[in-house]
Design a protein around this motif. Sequence first.
Motif, PDB file in Angstrom:
ATOM      1  N   ARG A   1      26.267 -32.104  81.849  1.00 34.66           N
ATOM      2  CA  ARG A   1      24.990 -32.306  82.545  1.00 34.66           C
ATOM      3  C   ARG A   1      24.219 -30.994  82.680  1.00 34.66           C
ATOM      4  NH1 ARG A   1      22.301 -35.873  85.350  1.00 34.66           N
ATOM      5  NH2 ARG A   1      20.900 -35.212  87.002  1.00 34.66           N
ATOM      6  N   GLU A   2      24.880 -29.962  83.172  1.00 37.46           N
ATOM      7  CA  GLU A   2      24.206 -28.681  83.362  1.00 37.46           C
ATOM      8  C   GLU A   2      23.734 -28.094  82.029  1.00 37.46           C
ATOM      9  OE1 GLU A   2      26.862 -29.632  85.158  1.00 37.46           O
ATOM     10  OE2 GLU A   2      25.816 -29.695  87.066  1.00 37.46           O
ATOM     11  N   ALA A   3      24.523 -28.293  80.994  1.00 25.97           N
ATOM     12  CA  ALA A   3      24.164 -27.767  79.675  1.00 25.97           C
ATOM     13  C   ALA A   3      22.936 -28.459  79.098  1.00 25.97           C
ATOM     14  CB  ALA A   3      25.345 -27.917  78.724  1.00 25.97           C
ATOM     15  N   HIS A   4      22.619 -29.655  79.589  1.00 20.52           N
ATOM     16  CA  HIS A   4      21.508 -30.427  79.016  1.00 20.52           C
ATOM     17  C   HIS A   4      20.308 -30.563  79.948  1.00 20.52           C
ATOM     18  CE1 HIS A   4      24.741 -31.344  76.267  1.00 20.52           C
ATOM     19  NE2 HIS A   4      23.799 -31.603  75.386  1.00 20.52           N
ATOM     20  N   LEU A   5      20.327 -29.910  81.092  1.00 24.09           N
ATOM     21  CA  LEU A   5      19.196 -30.010  82.024  1.00 24.09           C
ATOM     22  C   LEU A   5      17.883 -29.525  81.406  1.00 24.09           C
ATOM     23  CD1 LEU A   5      20.786 -28.941  85.419  1.00 24.09           C
ATOM     24  CD2 LEU A   5      19.852 -31.194  84.824  1.00 24.09           C
ATOM     25  N   HIS A   6      17.968 -28.562  80.521  1.00 28.55           N
ATOM     26  CA  HIS A   6      16.757 -28.012  79.889  1.00 28.55           C
ATOM     27  C   HIS A   6      16.404 -28.714  78.578  1.00 28.55           C
ATOM     28  CE1 HIS A   6      19.890 -26.089  77.581  1.00 28.55           C
ATOM     29  NE2 HIS A   6      18.988 -25.796  76.680  1.00 28.55           N
ATOM     30  N   VAL A   7      17.216 -29.694  78.178  1.00 31.28           N
ATOM     31  CA  VAL A   7      17.002 -30.389  76.910  1.00 31.28           C
ATOM     32  C   VAL A   7      16.378 -31.750  77.199  1.00 31.28           C
ATOM     33  CG1 VAL A   7      18.091 -31.235  74.809  1.00 31.28           C
ATOM     34  CG2 VAL A   7      19.041 -29.234  75.968  1.00 31.28           C
TER      35      VAL A   7
END
Length: 128
Positions: free
Chosen positions: A69-75
């Motif tokens: 989740r954190e890795a994809h917050l900006h995606v």
Amino acid sequence: MSDEKLYDRLGGHDGIRAVVDEFYDRLRADEELGPLFRGADMEKLRRTQTAFLCEAAGGPETYDAEPVREAHLHVPFGPDDIQRAVALLYESLDEFDVSEEDADAVVGAVAAYEEDLLAGHDGDGQRA
């Protein structure tokens, strides 16, 4: 099907890395999804995705990167983007003659994180 682990049927770390490399090559070349990867650290993505799939397939590797989740917050992936990425993942697995059953298992491991992959999407059909 044999008692062999999915990890081994996929060719172990090197086989999984080859599929991941093919998948990210397809993602980057894709007209819709490619722009989402501009400026991304592709080696890091390839490395962490490989570790994720190795662990999910029963291998000795451990996924120790930041939570999905954190890795994809900006995606800004939307549901259509996820469906397109799944199609490209199936194509990548097919490129290496992965059986349909094993391909479904790999895609299922990723699909379990769909909500987290959509973390950067605002939910009303627009990219956040």
